[in-house]
Design an enzyme around this catalytic site. Structure first.
Site: not given
Ligand code: GLN
Length: 532
Positions: A384, A510, A512
């Site tokens: 992410c 994600h 995970e």
């Molecule tokens: N801060 C980043 C976004 O909002 C990544 C978010 C995250 O890692 N869940 O795009």
């Protein structure tokens, strides 16, 4: 419709979720259809806006609802995806009742906690419970928390409506040991049961969290004072691995007690594969060291899903992963390269995993690590925010865009390689700007992720706002970064990798959250096999 309520007494933090999830596991493995839900007292609608420092990591259900990690715990124990229906907060309940009041649904009535709030709670429980043979409902908090009463009153009413044979309470309590004498004391548990009874709730089973075995005499005493049969007093001994808990409950026939109490046929659960995996976790043949580069490093709960996903992968490979939590801010200053290479040598680090995150703290440290890993062929898997960091680092160090950044960290950056998409900018309500839910990615033939997933398309859960800016896709690819997964409309980057690197793979999703002990995720499995 059968309901099992899991409540907590005396203190919080006893692992009610482990009890709920373990009961779910044992009943599901006995062939019953199961679901689990959590009642939270806070006034937010979901857990999305709480800091990991306050509430641990945020989880996303398959239908895009942000909850605390309890729902993921349930998923990985009972191997079943949860939806938003499994997460109820006081905020949702009150909002719904107040909306109904404004709409005129209660005309002529005084709107009150009983019956309006309790009816709303009961409706939600009944809606979810209609789909399975049994539903386990974990109630947040500890007896007599002010925020807890409307949930407990709803249990009482449900028991009356549905019949005692269809509802039962499992009460989780601590067995207190006096530190100096080592004596185990049950008075706090007795009081906790008395307090529950004052609210007309009588638990059928006590689960006693304890550091040492509870002998029969003490169980008999507790039984006498609480009016709960002594064979219904279950010991929840501290375990080295949470995955041992269902097995420990099975040994004490908790599943049979529940089945009997719910007037069901007695069935033994099939836990053989689970036992094998737990044994692999407890007795690994090798250890690999991995660095988890985050910023909430003094609270391991913040990265629990990534750490657990690694554990699921290792259980299937007889290899233990020692996770070193690396505080990014310490790699921002001068001589950072030297610091990093010493750190890798001293700790025998084989891999970097960079989890998700928000806001700018620690970002420069992560960008430095991305560059170090790329130049020195050190494998890494970035998740992410990690993908966005990998892109920024690549743009700065390979594409020559020296000040490249995300608009999340520098709104006025000259080269916004990561940015908010145009259609998100007009949305006023912050929540709606988040990309949540399961999203599809088309995987590029010949890429590493295509080989790992073994599929042309894949769906993973998402939780982010910013995207790799489409204006920079071409320049990234021209300079050697492969965009190996894209949204079906070809606009959003889902996976990137660098072809000649040992393992420089990042995903905007994600993965995970889709890992389970008996179904480890391919990206994490690969990480272990590659290290080996
Ligand atoms: N801060 C980043 C976004 O909002 C990544 C978010 C995250 O890692 N869940 O795009």
């Amino acid at each position: 419709m059968k309901l099992i309520f899991v409540t907590g007494g005396v203190i919080s933090g006893l692992g009610k979720w482990i009890t709920a999830a373990s009961i779910g596991k044992l009943l599901k493995a006995s062939g019953y259809t199961v679901n689990i839900m959590k009642m939270d007292p806070y006034l937010q609608i979901d857990a999305g806006t709480m800091s990991p420092f306050e509430h641990g990591e945020t989880f996303v259900t398959t239908d895009g609802f942000e909850t605390d990690l309890d729902l993921w715990h349930y998923e990985r124990f009972i191997d079943q995806s949860m939806t938003s229906k499994s997460s109820v907060t006081s905020g949702q309940i009150y909002l719904s009742v107040i909306r109904k009041e404004r709409r005129g649904d209660y005309l002529g009535k005084t709107v009150q906690v009983i019956p309006h709030i309790t009816n709303e709670i009961k409706d939600r429980i009944k809606k979810l419970a209609a789909d399975s043979e049994v539903t386990i409902v974990e109630i947040w908090g500890t007896i007599w928390d002010i925020e807890w009463l409307h949930f407990i009153e709803s249990i009482r009413q449900l028991r009356q409506e549905l019949g005692r044979e269809n509802c039962m309470i499992v009460h989780v309590v601590p067995m207190i040991t006096v530190t100096t004498s080592g004596e185990m004391k049950s008075k706090a548990i007795q009081h906790s049961v008395i307090k529950l009874r004052e609210l007309w709730i009588h638990p059928s089973i006590l689960v006693c969290r304890t550091r040492e075995h509870i002998d029969q005499d003490l169980k008999d005493k507790l039984s006498m004072f609480t009016d709960i049969d002594s064979d219904h007093i279950i010991e929840a001994l501290d375990q080295k691995s949470i995955y041992q808990v269902p097995l420990a409950f099975q040994q004490q026939n908790l599943h049979l007690l529940i089945q009997k109490r719910l007037f069901w046929e007695q069935r033994e659960p099939d836990m053989e594969h689970w036992k094998y995996l737990v044994n692999a976790i407890m007795n690994p043949l090798k250890t690999i060291h991995i660095a988890l580069a985050g910023k909430y490093t003094n609270l391991t709960d913040s990265y629990m899903s990534v750490i657990e996903a690694l554990q699921h992968a290792w259980a299937n490979h007889d290899t233990k992963i020692k996770v070193h939590l690396l505080d990014m801010e310490s790699f921002e200053g001068p001589s950072r390269e030297e610091k990093l290479s010493n750190y890798i040598k001293e700790n025998d680090i084989k891999w970097f995993v960079v989890p998700g995150g928000f806001w700018s703290r620690g970002i420069e440290g992560k960008i430095n690590i991305a560059n170090y890993c790329r130049v020195n062929n050190v494998p890494y898997l970035w998740l992410c925010l990690g993908l966005q960091i990998a892109v920024i680092s690549f743009a700065r160090n390979v594409c020559g865009l020296e000040t490249a950044n995300s608009t999340e960290f520098n709104e006025g950056t000259v080269d916004p390689v990561v940015a908010i998409m145009e259609d998100q900018k007009t949305i006023e309500n912050k929540w709606w700007t988040m990309r949540l839910w399961l999203y599809e990615a088309i995987l590029k033939a010949g890429s590493k992720v295509h080989a790992l997933y073994g599929q042309d398309t894949i769906q993973e859960r998402h939780r982010h706002r910013y995207e790799v800016n489409p204006a920079y896709h071409e320049i990234l690819e021209k300079n050697g970064m492969m965009i190996s997964g894209m949204s079906p409309d070809g606009k959003l980057v889902e996976y990137i990798e660098i072809p000649n690197h040992i393992y420089y793979t990042a995903t905007q999703s994600h993965p995970e959250f889709n890992s389970r002990l008996d179904k480890p995720h391919p990206l994490f499995v690969w990480l272990i096999t590659a290290c080996l």
